[in-house]
Design an enzyme around this catalytic site. Sequence first.
Site, PDB file in Angstrom:
ATOM      1  N   HIS A 133       0.832  -1.210   0.000  1.00  0.00           N
ATOM      2  CA  HIS A 133       0.000   0.000   0.000  1.00  0.00           C
ATOM      3  C   HIS A 133       0.874   1.270   0.000  1.00  0.00           C
ATOM      4  CE1 HIS A 133      -3.674   2.335   1.224  1.00  0.00           C
ATOM      5  NE2 HIS A 133      -2.748   3.130   1.736  1.00  0.00           N
ATOM      6  N   GLU A 134       1.817   1.342   0.935  1.00  0.00           N
ATOM      7  CA  GLU A 134       2.659   2.551   1.030  1.00  0.00           C
ATOM      8  C   GLU A 134       3.532   2.703  -0.211  1.00  0.00           C
ATOM      9  OE1 GLU A 134       1.857   4.717   3.043  1.00  0.00           O
ATOM     10  OE2 GLU A 134       0.759   3.535   4.526  1.00  0.00           O
ATOM     11  N   HIS A 137       1.650   4.228  -3.021  1.00  0.00           N
ATOM     12  CA  HIS A 137       1.600   5.701  -2.967  1.00  0.00           C
ATOM     13  C   HIS A 137       2.853   6.320  -3.594  1.00  0.00           C
ATOM     14  CE1 HIS A 137      -2.068   6.213  -0.768  1.00  0.00           C
ATOM     15  NE2 HIS A 137      -1.635   5.721   0.379  1.00  0.00           N
ATOM     16  N   HIS A 143      -5.832   6.544  -2.836  1.00  0.00           N
ATOM     17  CA  HIS A 143      -6.681   5.514  -2.227  1.00  0.00           C
ATOM     18  C   HIS A 143      -7.768   5.060  -3.194  1.00  0.00           C
ATOM     19  CE1 HIS A 143      -5.248   6.862   1.970  1.00  0.00           C
ATOM     20  NE2 HIS A 143      -4.547   5.855   1.520  1.00  0.00           N
ATOM     21  N   CYS A 144      -8.118   3.786  -3.084  1.00  0.00           N
ATOM     22  CA  CYS A 144      -9.035   3.162  -4.027  1.00  0.00           C
ATOM     23  C   CYS A 144     -10.320   2.798  -3.293  1.00  0.00           C
ATOM     24  CB  CYS A 144      -8.360   1.910  -4.589  1.00  0.00           C
ATOM     25  SG  CYS A 144      -9.367   1.003  -5.762  1.00  0.00           S
ATOM     26  N   CYS A 149      -9.098  -3.980  -2.842  1.00  0.00           N
ATOM     27  CA  CYS A 149      -7.825  -3.523  -3.432  1.00  0.00           C
ATOM     28  C   CYS A 149      -6.847  -3.156  -2.314  1.00  0.00           C
ATOM     29  CB  CYS A 149      -8.085  -2.317  -4.328  1.00  0.00           C
ATOM     30  SG  CYS A 149      -6.589  -1.582  -5.017  1.00  0.00           S
ATOM     31  N   CYS A 168      -6.244  -3.782  -7.520  1.00  0.00           N
ATOM     32  CA  CYS A 168      -7.378  -4.038  -8.407  1.00  0.00           C
ATOM     33  C   CYS A 168      -6.901  -3.753  -9.832  1.00  0.00           C
ATOM     34  CB  CYS A 168      -8.565  -3.152  -8.029  1.00  0.00           C
ATOM     35  SG  CYS A 168      -8.315  -1.408  -8.436  1.00  0.00           S
ATOM     36  N   CYS A 171      -5.905   0.020 -10.475  1.00  0.00           N
ATOM     37  CA  CYS A 171      -4.653   0.415  -9.818  1.00  0.00           C
ATOM     38  C   CYS A 171      -3.458  -0.281 -10.462  1.00  0.00           C
ATOM     39  CB  CYS A 171      -4.709   0.119  -8.324  1.00  0.00           C
ATOM     40  SG  CYS A 171      -5.847   1.209  -7.437  1.00  0.00           S
TER      41      CYS A 171
END
Length: 190
Positions: A133-134, A137, A143-144, A149, A168, A171
């Site tokens: 996640h990080e 970015h 953010h989704c 996701c 997803c 993304c």
Amino acid sequence: MGSKQHSLVISPIGDLHADGELLERVRREIREVFGYETDLLPLIDEKDLCLDPVRKQYHSTPILETLAIICPPEAVKVLAITKVDLFIPILTHVYGEAQLGGRACILSTYRFAERGSPGTEAFRCRLAKEAIHELGHTFNLRHCRDAACVMHYCRSISEVDRKSNHFCRTCAVLVEDEMRRSLQSDGVGF
Ligand SMILES: [Zn+2]
Ligand SMILES: [Zn+2]
């Protein structure tokens, strides 16, 4: 272009460098999702982190600024992992923080140790998801809305447990475009 030139640095802070199982898990998932090999490189000491005397937590943004400066120039991205509790001023705590479209991100194990002790599969799974996640970015992803996701913003550990460890479709396309762009801007002709 050697793989070394485009490796991603993982920087364990404090005694986290001793958690081989966690680090190996994060490295494997990063390789699977982003295709980058990783180098383990402790860049900061826990004692150099600056404790907020009122909140008794650590503000993550200045740590990111330091990481971006001290990480080796050939590293694509740097992900620090710490045991201390992180915050940004507008929130009570954060699981991690990243420079959007930048080089540095950080992840804290602190909140994930609350339910399910450290060293469990659930713990490593949460950490791996938030590492992706990080890093997402830093590849410019926001953010989704898709709750499955990995870029979904989670307010609780159960939400982290519910989401997957991958992007997803939307993304995934965005991150591939961004990775292609960053290779081109490096001036690499291959
Ligand atoms: Zn986020
Ligand atoms: Zn998504």
